[in-house]
Design a protein around this motif. Structure first.
Motif, PDB file in Angstrom:
ATOM      1  N   LEU A   9       9.086  14.559 -19.064  1.00 22.94           N
ATOM      2  CA  LEU A   9       8.227  14.899 -17.936  1.00 22.94           C
ATOM      3  C   LEU A   9       7.253  13.758 -17.632  1.00 22.94           C
ATOM      4  CD1 LEU A   9       7.519  18.679 -18.635  1.00 22.94           C
ATOM      5  CD2 LEU A   9       9.032  17.683 -16.899  1.00 22.94           C
ATOM      6  N   ALA A  10       6.756  13.078 -18.670  1.00 19.95           N
ATOM      7  CA  ALA A  10       5.903  11.907 -18.460  1.00 19.95           C
ATOM      8  C   ALA A  10       6.698  10.794 -17.781  1.00 19.95           C
ATOM      9  CB  ALA A  10       5.323  11.427 -19.787  1.00 19.95           C
ATOM     10  N   PHE A  11       7.944  10.599 -18.197  1.00 20.09           N
ATOM     11  CA  PHE A  11       8.823   9.614 -17.555  1.00 20.09           C
ATOM     12  C   PHE A  11       8.974   9.933 -16.069  1.00 20.09           C
ATOM     13  CE2 PHE A  11      13.290   9.090 -16.182  1.00 20.09           C
ATOM     14  CZ  PHE A  11      13.321   7.701 -16.055  1.00 20.09           C
ATOM     15  N   LEU A  12       9.224  11.202 -15.739  1.00 23.82           N
ATOM     16  CA  LEU A  12       9.371  11.587 -14.336  1.00 23.82           C
ATOM     17  C   LEU A  12       8.075  11.370 -13.558  1.00 23.82           C
ATOM     18  CD1 LEU A  12      11.459  14.882 -14.539  1.00 23.82           C
ATOM     19  CD2 LEU A  12      12.225  12.605 -13.856  1.00 23.82           C
ATOM     20  N   TYR A  13       6.955  11.658 -14.192  1.00 25.39           N
ATOM     21  CA  TYR A  13       5.662  11.468 -13.535  1.00 25.39           C
ATOM     22  C   TYR A  13       5.450   9.991 -13.186  1.00 25.39           C
ATOM     23  CZ  TYR A  13       0.634  11.099 -12.881  1.00 25.39           C
ATOM     24  OH  TYR A  13      -0.595  10.810 -12.375  1.00 25.39           O
ATOM     25  N   PHE A  14       5.650   9.121 -14.146  1.00 23.32           N
ATOM     26  CA  PHE A  14       5.423   7.701 -13.903  1.00 23.32           C
ATOM     27  C   PHE A  14       6.509   7.094 -13.006  1.00 23.32           C
ATOM     28  CE2 PHE A  14       2.840   8.195 -17.770  1.00 23.32           C
ATOM     29  CZ  PHE A  14       1.622   7.791 -17.223  1.00 23.32           C
ATOM     30  N   LEU A  15       7.709   7.634 -13.065  1.00 25.59           N
ATOM     31  CA  LEU A  15       8.773   7.163 -12.185  1.00 25.59           C
ATOM     32  C   LEU A  15       8.448   7.486 -10.728  1.00 25.59           C
ATOM     33  CD1 LEU A  15      11.649   5.868 -12.345  1.00 25.59           C
ATOM     34  CD2 LEU A  15      12.532   8.198 -12.211  1.00 25.59           C
ATOM     35  N   SER A  16       7.776   8.617 -10.518  1.00 23.62           N
ATOM     36  CA  SER A  16       7.447   9.066  -9.162  1.00 23.62           C
ATOM     37  C   SER A  16       6.235   8.349  -8.582  1.00 23.62           C
ATOM     38  CB  SER A  16       7.181  10.575  -9.159  1.00 23.62           C
ATOM     39  OG  SER A  16       8.332  11.267  -9.576  1.00 23.62           O
ATOM     40  N   PHE A  17       5.545   7.579  -9.376  1.00 26.19           N
ATOM     41  CA  PHE A  17       4.364   6.850  -8.897  1.00 26.19           C
ATOM     42  C   PHE A  17       4.778   5.921  -7.759  1.00 26.19           C
ATOM     43  CE2 PHE A  17       1.524   3.076  -9.430  1.00 26.19           C
ATOM     44  CZ  PHE A  17       0.370   3.681  -8.964  1.00 26.19           C
ATOM     45  N   ARG A  18       4.077   5.988  -6.633  1.00 28.54           N
ATOM     46  CA  ARG A  18       4.457   5.232  -5.430  1.00 28.54           C
ATOM     47  C   ARG A  18       4.493   3.725  -5.675  1.00 28.54           C
ATOM     48  NH1 ARG A  18       4.830   8.060  -0.649  1.00 28.54           N
ATOM     49  NH2 ARG A  18       3.857  10.107  -0.691  1.00 28.54           N
ATOM     50  N   GLN A  42      12.605  20.774 -27.279  1.00 27.94           N
ATOM     51  CA  GLN A  42      11.188  20.971 -27.017  1.00 27.94           C
ATOM     52  C   GLN A  42      10.415  19.667 -27.215  1.00 27.94           C
ATOM     53  OE1 GLN A  42      13.042  22.878 -29.012  1.00 27.94           O
ATOM     54  NE2 GLN A  42      12.737  25.032 -28.513  1.00 27.94           N
ATOM     55  N   ALA A  43      10.778  18.902 -28.230  1.00 31.65           N
ATOM     56  CA  ALA A  43      10.073  17.648 -28.507  1.00 31.65           C
ATOM     57  C   ALA A  43      10.356  16.585 -27.446  1.00 31.65           C
ATOM     58  CB  ALA A  43      10.464  17.126 -29.889  1.00 31.65           C
ATOM     59  N   SER A  44      11.521  16.644 -26.828  1.00 29.39           N
ATOM     60  CA  SER A  44      11.867  15.615 -25.842  1.00 29.39           C
ATOM     61  C   SER A  44      11.404  15.968 -24.434  1.00 29.39           C
ATOM     62  CB  SER A  44      13.374  15.385 -25.837  1.00 29.39           C
ATOM     63  OG  SER A  44      14.034  16.541 -25.335  1.00 29.39           O
ATOM     64  N   LEU A  45      11.022  17.205 -24.197  1.00 31.04           N
ATOM     65  CA  LEU A  45      10.667  17.624 -22.845  1.00 31.04           C
ATOM     66  C   LEU A  45       9.392  16.944 -22.342  1.00 31.04           C
ATOM     67  CD1 LEU A  45      11.482  19.368 -20.483  1.00 31.04           C
ATOM     68  CD2 LEU A  45      10.189  21.244 -21.493  1.00 31.04           C
ATOM     69  N   LEU A  46       8.351  16.896 -23.151  1.00 32.57           N
ATOM     70  CA  LEU A  46       7.096  16.287 -22.709  1.00 32.57           C
ATOM     71  C   LEU A  46       7.245  14.793 -22.391  1.00 32.57           C
ATOM     72  CD1 LEU A  46       4.197  16.943 -22.040  1.00 32.57           C
ATOM     73  CD2 LEU A  46       3.593  16.460 -24.415  1.00 32.57           C
ATOM     74  N   PRO A  47       7.891  13.989 -23.259  1.00 35.38           N
ATOM     75  CA  PRO A  47       8.095  12.587 -22.877  1.00 35.38           C
ATOM     76  C   PRO A  47       8.941  12.427 -21.609  1.00 35.38           C
ATOM     77  CG  PRO A  47       8.489  12.871 -25.218  1.00 35.38           C
ATOM     78  CD  PRO A  47       8.308  14.234 -24.637  1.00 35.38           C
TER      79      PRO A  47
END
Length: 178
Positions: free
Chosen positions: A11-20, A4-9
Motif C-alpha cells: 500500500l505504501a508502494f501504491l501511495y508513492f507510485l501515485s505521487f504526481r 498481512q505483513a506484505s500488505l502495508l508495504p
C-alpha cells in the motif's frame, strides 16, 4: 502471515507510485492497483474451492484460471501503460482508450465475482470444470497447455522491455522520469 505483513508495504508502494511528481502513467498505475483485486479474488476463490470441492485453489481449474486471468489483466495494464508513456508524449496519450482498458479489467473482475458466486450451485461447475468452458481445447491433458499460458503472459512484455533498454540508452527514459 506473509500476506498481512506484505500488505502495508505494498500500500505504501501504491501511495508513492501515485505521487504526481513521479509522473507514473495512469494506466500503469491502475494496473498496479488492480493487482490488489487479483490478490483479493484469491481469498474467496480459495474458500470456495476448499469448502465446496475439498481441494486447494490451485486444483480447482475454473476458479484458478479465472483468478489467473485477473493477474494477466494486471500485467497487460502495466505493460500498456508504461509502453504508451515511453512511446508517446503526454498530449498524445489516449485517455478514452485507457479508460476502456480499465473498464474492461473491472468488468473481468465482475465476471470472476459472478462466476464465483454462481459457479458451484447455479452453473453446476465442478472442481475440474474447464476454464472458459474449454475454449482453447486443452482437453484432458491441460498440463500440456501450460507452457502456452506462460508465453501469452511473456510475449506482451518483450517489446516494451527492448524499448525500455533503448530509451535508457538514448536518455529518453531518464528524461521522462525527471
Amino acid at each position: 502471515v506473509f500476506f498481512q505483513a506484505s500488505l502495508l508495504p505494498y500500500l505504501a508502494f501504491l501511495y508513492f507510485l501515485s505521487f504526481r511528481g513521479n509522473r507514473t502513467p495512469s494506466l500503469g498505475n491502475f494496473g498496479w492497483q488492480f493487482l490488489l483485486l487479483f490478490v483479493l479474488s484469491t481469498i474467496p476463490g480459495g474458500i470456495i474451492s476448499k469448502s465446496t470441492y475439498g481441494v486447494s485453489l490451485a486444483d480447482c481449474d475454473w476458479l484458478h484460471g479465472s483468478a489467473e486471468a485477473l493477474l494477466t489483466a494486471t500485467n497487460v495494464l502495466i505493460v500498456l501503460g508504461f509502453k504508451e508513456a515511453m512511446t508517446k508524449s503526454a498530449e498524445e496519450i489516449n485517455a478514452e482508450r485507457n479508460n476502456a482498458f480499465k473498464l474492461a479489467a473491472v468488468g473481468g473482475f465482475g465476471l470472476f465475482a459472478a462466476f464465483a458466486a454462481l459457479g458451484p450451485g447455479t452453473l453446476g461447475f465442478e472442481a475440474h470444470s474447464p476454464f472458459l468452458f474449454g475454449v482453447g481445447g486443452l482437453g484432458e491433458d491441460a498440463v500440456a497447455g501450460l507452457p502456452w499460458v506462460s508465453c501469452f503472459q511473456y510475449f506482451p512484455c518483450v517489446t516494451p522491455r527492448f524499448a525500455l533498454r533503448q530509451a535508457m540508452a538514448d536518455g529518453g527514459w531518464i528524461a521522462w522520469i525527471a
